[in-house]
Design a protein around this motif. Structure first.
Motif, mmCIF file in Angstrom:
data_model
loop_
_atom_site.group_PDB
_atom_site.id
_atom_site.type_symbol
_atom_site.label_atom_id
_atom_site.label_comp_id
_atom_site.label_asym_id
_atom_site.label_seq_id
_atom_site.Cartn_x
_atom_site.Cartn_y
_atom_site.Cartn_z
ATOM 1 N N LYS A 1 0.814 -1.212 0.000
ATOM 2 C CA LYS A 1 0.000 0.000 0.000
ATOM 3 C C LYS A 1 0.850 1.266 0.000
ATOM 4 N N PHE A 2 1.919 1.254 0.793
ATOM 5 C CA PHE A 2 2.711 2.465 0.990
ATOM 6 C C PHE A 2 4.077 2.355 0.314
ATOM 7 N N PRO A 3 4.669 3.502 -0.064
ATOM 8 C CA PRO A 3 5.996 3.477 -0.697
ATOM 9 C C PRO A 3 7.065 2.970 0.264
ATOM 10 N N LEU A 4 8.054 2.312 -0.310
ATOM 11 C CA LEU A 4 9.200 1.844 0.459
ATOM 12 C C LEU A 4 10.221 2.967 0.624
ATOM 13 N N TRP A 5 10.399 3.753 -0.437
ATOM 14 C CA TRP A 5 11.448 4.782 -0.438
ATOM 15 C C TRP A 5 10.939 6.019 -1.179
ATOM 16 N N ASN A 6 11.576 7.145 -0.921
ATOM 17 C CA ASN A 6 11.202 8.396 -1.580
ATOM 18 C C ASN A 6 12.458 9.167 -1.964
ATOM 19 N N ILE A 7 12.476 9.682 -3.179
ATOM 20 C CA ILE A 7 13.570 10.538 -3.652
ATOM 21 C C ILE A 7 12.962 11.853 -4.126
ATOM 22 N N MET A 8 13.436 12.967 -3.578
ATOM 23 C CA MET A 8 12.921 14.288 -3.925
ATOM 24 C C MET A 8 14.025 15.120 -4.555
ATOM 25 N N LEU A 9 13.649 15.919 -5.571
ATOM 26 C CA LEU A 9 14.576 16.815 -6.251
ATOM 27 C C LEU A 9 14.027 18.236 -6.184
ATOM 28 N N GLY A 10 14.829 19.143 -5.630
ATOM 29 C CA GLY A 10 14.410 20.537 -5.533
ATOM 30 C C GLY A 10 15.472 21.461 -6.103
ATOM 31 N N ALA A 11 15.030 22.546 -6.702
ATOM 32 C CA ALA A 11 15.941 23.541 -7.272
ATOM 33 C C ALA A 11 15.241 24.895 -7.248
ATOM 34 N N PRO A 12 16.005 25.996 -7.343
ATOM 35 C CA PRO A 12 15.399 27.333 -7.310
ATOM 36 C C PRO A 12 14.287 27.533 -8.334
ATOM 37 N N GLN A 13 14.443 26.925 -9.522
ATOM 38 C CA GLN A 13 13.425 27.095 -10.570
ATOM 39 C C GLN A 13 12.227 26.167 -10.376
ATOM 40 N N TYR A 14 12.292 25.312 -9.343
ATOM 41 C CA TYR A 14 11.183 24.414 -9.039
ATOM 42 C C TYR A 14 10.754 24.631 -7.581
ATOM 43 N N PRO A 15 9.922 25.650 -7.341
ATOM 44 C CA PRO A 15 9.493 25.935 -5.959
ATOM 45 C C PRO A 15 8.789 24.757 -5.300
ATOM 46 N N ASP A 16 8.105 23.943 -6.124
ATOM 47 C CA ASP A 16 7.511 22.702 -5.624
ATOM 48 C C ASP A 16 8.411 21.547 -6.057
ATOM 49 N N PRO A 17 9.165 20.945 -5.134
ATOM 50 C CA PRO A 17 10.095 19.870 -5.503
ATOM 51 C C PRO A 17 9.390 18.723 -6.219
ATOM 52 N N MET A 18 10.121 18.082 -7.119
ATOM 53 C CA MET A 18 9.629 16.895 -7.807
ATOM 54 C C MET A 18 10.113 15.662 -7.049
ATOM 55 N N HIS B 1 21.219 13.357 1.836
ATOM 56 C CA HIS B 1 21.136 14.534 0.963
ATOM 57 C C HIS B 1 22.381 14.632 0.100
ATOM 58 N N GLN B 2 22.172 15.122 -1.132
ATOM 59 C CA GLN B 2 23.300 15.321 -2.047
ATOM 60 C C GLN B 2 22.988 16.472 -2.995
ATOM 61 N N LYS B 3 24.012 17.258 -3.312
ATOM 62 C CA LYS B 3 23.868 18.342 -4.281
ATOM 63 C C LYS B 3 24.284 17.836 -5.649
ATOM 64 N N MET B 4 23.374 17.948 -6.631
ATOM 65 C CA MET B 4 23.664 17.531 -8.000
ATOM 66 C C MET B 4 23.351 18.689 -8.925
ATOM 67 N N LEU B 5 24.419 19.305 -9.470
ATOM 68 C CA LEU B 5 24.271 20.547 -10.235
ATOM 69 C C LEU B 5 23.535 21.557 -9.361
ATOM 70 N N ASN B 6 22.418 22.093 -9.839
ATOM 71 C CA ASN B 6 21.679 23.056 -9.007
ATOM 72 C C ASN B 6 20.517 22.408 -8.269
ATOM 73 N N PHE B 7 20.494 21.081 -8.241
ATOM 74 C CA PHE B 7 19.424 20.354 -7.561
ATOM 75 C C PHE B 7 19.880 19.854 -6.189
ATOM 76 N N ASP B 8 18.978 19.928 -5.243
ATOM 77 C CA ASP B 8 19.157 19.279 -3.945
ATOM 78 C C ASP B 8 18.365 17.979 -3.983
ATOM 79 N N VAL B 9 19.062 16.865 -3.808
ATOM 80 C CA VAL B 9 18.422 15.548 -3.892
ATOM 81 C C VAL B 9 18.383 14.915 -2.496
ATOM 82 N N ASP B 10 17.210 14.502 -2.086
ATOM 83 C CA ASP B 10 17.039 13.852 -0.790
ATOM 84 C C ASP B 10 16.440 12.464 -1.006
ATOM 85 N N SER B 11 17.039 11.475 -0.364
ATOM 86 C CA SER B 11 16.599 10.084 -0.503
ATOM 87 C C SER B 11 16.440 9.472 0.885
ATOM 88 N N TYR B 12 15.197 9.118 1.224
ATOM 89 C CA TYR B 12 14.927 8.600 2.566
ATOM 90 C C TYR B 12 13.847 7.520 2.525
#
Length: 204
Positions: free
Chosen positions: A20-37, A163-174
């Protein structure tokens, strides 16, 4: 071993939360994306956190030569993992029931836990291999070819955890809800082992 058996059954049934529920989540945020993907990784496939997240992530990845996020039928894991999780849940319930009726030793609870731990470690190892391939096997004809200061090609492997910085993206995996339910379930089976050990000594 009534108490131990009941705890074992509850712990095993918590594994079903992974359907039913996700096992893992990866989020990508950047200045041009106020709502992270983001991506929610289930044992049956990968879904976007928001409606168009997968489409948008694939669009961005195209420019740097990354593969598209795989569909369920493109990865054997999404066919095998549900069977493994379902099988372990059923096995745990059977062991719990047999424990209640004193048909087996409390040591079976620990055996189930060890097997589940091994399978979990193998699953995480496989997940990390996929992340590595996803972030390093790039199309040489990509529109953008990013390199490190020393001239070596840049890779885009998301972190397995943290957390990891990739180019101008902040990537979080938890871990997500399913992972926490799995952890609690395994913790309960660990408790069942000690409760069963105590009950076994009391009755023998």
């Amino acid at each position: 071993m009534k108490k131990a058996g009941i705890i074992m059954i509850i712990g095993s049934l918590l594994l079903l939360g992974l359907f039913k529920f996700p096992l893992w989540n990866i989020m990508l945020g950047a200045p041009q994306y106020p709502d992270p993907m983001g991506m929610n990784i289930h044992i049956t496939g990968i879904e976007g956190v928001h409606e168009f997240d997968i489409q948008n992530i694939d669009g961005l990845n195209h420019y740097i030569g990354m593969k598209k996020i795989p569909k369920p039928e493109e990865m054997w894991e999404f066919e095998v993992f549900p069977k493994v999780v379902g099988g372990m849940a059923v096995l745990g319930v059977i062991i719990g029931l047999l424990g209640i009726f004193k048909k087996l030793s409390y040591k079976w609870f620990l055996g189930w836990l060890i097997l589940m731990t091994v399978l979990g470690v193998m699953g995480m190892y496989d997940f990390n291999l996929w992340l590595t391939d996803y972030g390093t096997d790039l199309d040489p004809n990509a529109i953008m070819k990013m390199t490190h200061p020393d001239g070596t090609p840049m890779t885009y492997k998301p972190p397995l955890f943290g957390h990891q910085k990739m180019l101008n993206f902040d990537v979080d995996s938890y871990p997500h809800t399913g992972a926490y339910m799995l952890f609690v379930g395994m913790l309960l089976t660990f408790i069942a082992f000690f409760v069963g050990k105590k009950e076994w000594k009391t009755n023998n």
